[in-house]
Design a protein around this motif. Structure first.
Motif, PDB file in Angstrom:
ATOM      1  N   TRP A  20      39.031  29.471  43.531  1.00 25.03           N
ATOM      2  CA  TRP A  20      40.796  30.860  43.778  1.00 25.03           C
ATOM      3  C   TRP A  20      40.140  30.967  45.157  1.00 25.03           C
ATOM      4  CZ3 TRP A  20      44.793  30.088  41.568  1.00 25.03           C
ATOM      5  CH2 TRP A  20      45.317  29.790  40.250  1.00 25.03           C
ATOM      6  N   GLU A  21      38.689  31.182  45.113  1.00 29.66           N
ATOM      7  CA  GLU A  21      38.391  31.565  46.088  1.00 29.66           C
ATOM      8  C   GLU A  21      37.900  30.713  47.421  1.00 29.66           C
ATOM      9  OE1 GLU A  21      34.678  34.892  44.950  1.00 29.66           O
ATOM     10  OE2 GLU A  21      34.224  33.270  44.668  1.00 29.66           O
ATOM     11  N   ALA A  24      41.331  30.250  49.146  1.00 30.41           N
ATOM     12  CA  ALA A  24      41.444  31.856  49.844  1.00 30.41           C
ATOM     13  C   ALA A  24      41.334  30.875  50.929  1.00 30.41           C
ATOM     14  CB  ALA A  24      41.255  32.850  49.456  1.00 30.41           C
ATOM     15  N   PRO A 298      42.935  33.953  38.737  1.00 27.04           N
ATOM     16  CA  PRO A 298      42.683  34.075  39.957  1.00 27.04           C
ATOM     17  C   PRO A 298      41.966  35.548  40.368  1.00 27.04           C
ATOM     18  CG  PRO A 298      44.476  33.220  39.390  1.00 27.04           C
ATOM     19  CD  PRO A 298      43.668  33.491  38.215  1.00 27.04           C
ATOM     20  N   THR A 300      40.767  36.645  42.963  1.00 27.74           N
ATOM     21  CA  THR A 300      41.238  37.562  44.531  1.00 27.74           C
ATOM     22  C   THR A 300      42.458  36.562  45.053  1.00 27.74           C
ATOM     23  OG1 THR A 300      40.390  36.457  46.845  1.00 27.74           O
ATOM     24  CG2 THR A 300      40.434  34.718  45.222  1.00 27.74           C
ATOM     25  N   TRP A 302      44.871  34.240  46.965  1.00 23.65           N
ATOM     26  CA  TRP A 302      44.709  32.429  47.415  1.00 23.65           C
ATOM     27  C   TRP A 302      46.335  32.174  47.629  1.00 23.65           C
ATOM     28  CZ3 TRP A 302      48.635  29.860  45.623  1.00 23.65           C
ATOM     29  CH2 TRP A 302      48.980  30.128  44.705  1.00 23.65           C
TER      30      TRP A 302
END
Ligand SMILES: C[S@@+](CC[C@H](N)C(=O)[O-])C[C@H]1O[C@@H](n2cnc3c(N)ncnc32)[C@H](O)[C@@H]1O
Length: 343
Positions: A20-21, A24, A298, A300, A302
Motif C-alpha cells: 500500500w505504501e 501510494a 492498508p 496508509t 493509497w
C-alpha cells in the motif's frame, strides 16, 4: 526495465515498504502497477514478509546502490502542497473534521469517495490564495467531500451552490447549514441532463472531482465551463491510477481547445480516506485479488487525485452546450477500483 518496475525497485532499495505504501507512491494506472509488482514478485526480485515487500539479493545486484542516498522524500510539514495552513484554517479544520465524521455512507453507485478533511481544507486555502474565494460565486459539481461546508465555514464567498445527483448529500448539507448558520444552496442534478438556464455564466469558480471516463469527464467539465463567467476558474481532481496518460493528454487538449489555460497541476493534492466502515472500504479493493501475494491491510492512504487548476482566457466555450444532454458511461476498463469492473 520499464519505468514502473524501476521506481518500485529503487523505492524498496531505500527501505522495505508495504504494497500500500508503494501504491501510494505510484504515478501510473492501477492495473499496470499491479502487473509490475506481480511480475517483480514472480521474477524473484522482490519478496514479501509480514506485510512488507523488500528486495531479493538478485535485485540488489541489478541496481545502483548509491541511488538510495539521493531519494527525494516528501516534505512532511505541508505533505507536498508547497504551503501550510494558517492558524485560522487550523481552527476551521477542527470544526470541519467534526462535521465530516457524520457524512452519509459513500455509495459506489455514484462513484463516491471522500477526500481527507485536511486536504479539503487545503483546497479552500489554495482557492483563497488564488483569489477564487472572497466575494465569489462558487459552484461545486459533486460534493461528497463536503467542500461546500469547508468553504462556507470561512464566511468569505458570496454564494455557494452544490450540484449533486445524490439527494442524501443535500439533506446532510442542509442539516449542517442549519446548525452552523451557513448559506449553501443544493440542487439535485445529474450532469447528463441539460443545465437549468439560471446557472449559466453565473459563477466565478467551479470545483469538481469528476467521473473519470471520457464521457463522465466531459460532462462534469462541460457543466463547469458553462456555469463560469469569462475569466473564471476551475479546480479539477484527476487520478493517474484510473486515467492513463494517453487520456490525460486528451483531457488536457479538451481544456485547451475550449479556451482555458492550465495554471497548475499539483500531484496527489487530495488523498482519499479509507472509510471507517469495512464494507465500504472493501468494495473499492477488489483489485487486490489479482495479486500473487497477500498485501495485508492498508495502513496508509493509497488513493489520491492530482489537482488541476484551469482559468478561462476570456471567450471560453464548453465542450458540450449547456442545453444539450450528454450520454455518460460511468465505468470503463481503467476504472480499476470500481466493483462493477469485477462483476
Ligand atoms: C464523481 S464522484 C467522485 C469521483 C472521484 N473521481 C473518485 O474517483 O472518487 C464525486 C461526486 O459526484 C457525484 N456524482 C456522481 N455522478 C453524478 C452525476 N451524474 N451528476 C451529478 N453528480 C454526480 C457523486 O455523488 C459525488 O458526490
Amino acid at each position: 526495465m520499464n519505468r514502473i518496475k524501476q521506481v518500485i525497485l529503487y523505492s524498496l532499495l531505500r527501505k522495505p515498504k508495504s504494497f500500500w505504501e508503494l501504491l501510494a507512491e505510484n504515478q501510473y494506472l492501477l492495473g499496470d502497477f499491479v502487473k509490475a509488482v506481480n511480475d517483480l514478485y514472480e521474477e524473484g526480485l522482490i519478496k514479501e514478509h509480514k506485510g512488507k515487500l523488500s528486495l531479493s539479493k538478485d535485485a540488489k545486484k541489478l541496481l545502483n546502490v548509491n541511488a538510495a542516498k539521493f531519494y527525494a522524500e516528501k516534505c512532511k510539514c505541508c505533505n507536498g502542497k508547497g504551503f501550510v495552513l494558517s492558524e485560522e484554517f487550523q481552527k476551521l479544520l477542527k470544526t470541519f473534521k467534526r462535521i465530516s465524521k457524520q457524512h452519509p455512507p459513500i455509495l459506489a453507485e455514484f462513484y463516491q469517495g471522500k477526500i481527507i478533511p485536511e486536504d479539503t481544507v487545503f483546497r479552500v486555502a489554495l482557492m483563497h490564495k488564488y483569489g477564487d474565494v472572497v466575494d465569489k460565486n462558487i459552484l461545486l459539481i459533486g460534493d461528497d467531500d463536503l467542500l461546500s461546508i469547508a468553504l462556507a465555514l470561512t464566511n468569505l464567498p458570496k454564494r455557494i451552490v452544490v450540484f449533486d445527483i445524490d439527494k442524501r448529500l443535500g439533506e446532510f448539507i442542509e442539516k449542517v447549514s442549519r446548525k452552523y448558520k451557513l448559506e449553501i444552496e443544493f440542487v439535485e442534478y445529474d450532469v447528463a441532463n441539460p443545465l437549468p438556464k439560471e446557472f449559466v455564466k453565473k459563477f466565478d469558480a467551479f470545483s469538481t472531482e469528476p467521473l473519470e471516463t471520457d464521457t463522465g469527464f466531459k460532462a462534469f467539465i462541460a457543466r463547469g465551463a458553462s456555469c463560469i463567467k469569462a475569466g473564471g476558474s476551475g479546480y479539477i481532481g484527476l487520478t493517474a491510477l484510473e486515467v492513463s496518460f494517453k487520456r490525460w493528454a486528451k483531457f488536457q487538449k479538451m481544456i485547451l481547445d475550449n479556451g482555458f489555460v492550465i495554471t497548475d497541476i499539483i500531484r496527489n493534492f487530495s488523498w482519499y480516506c479509507d472509510s471507517e466502515r469495512e464494507e465500504e472500504r472493501e468494495q473499492y479493493q477488489e483489485f487486490v485479488k489479482a495479486l500473487n501475494f497477500n498485501p495485508g491491510k492498508p495502513r496508509t492512504w493509497w488513493y489520491a487525485s492530482t489537482l488541476i487548476r484551469i482559468e478561462s482566457l476570456g471567450k471560453h466555450k464548453a465542450p458540450v452546450k449547456w442545453n444539450k444532454k450528454i450520454k455518460i458511461i460511468p465505468v470503463d476498463e481503467e476504472s480499476f477500483t470500481h466493483p462493477e469492473l469485477y462483476e
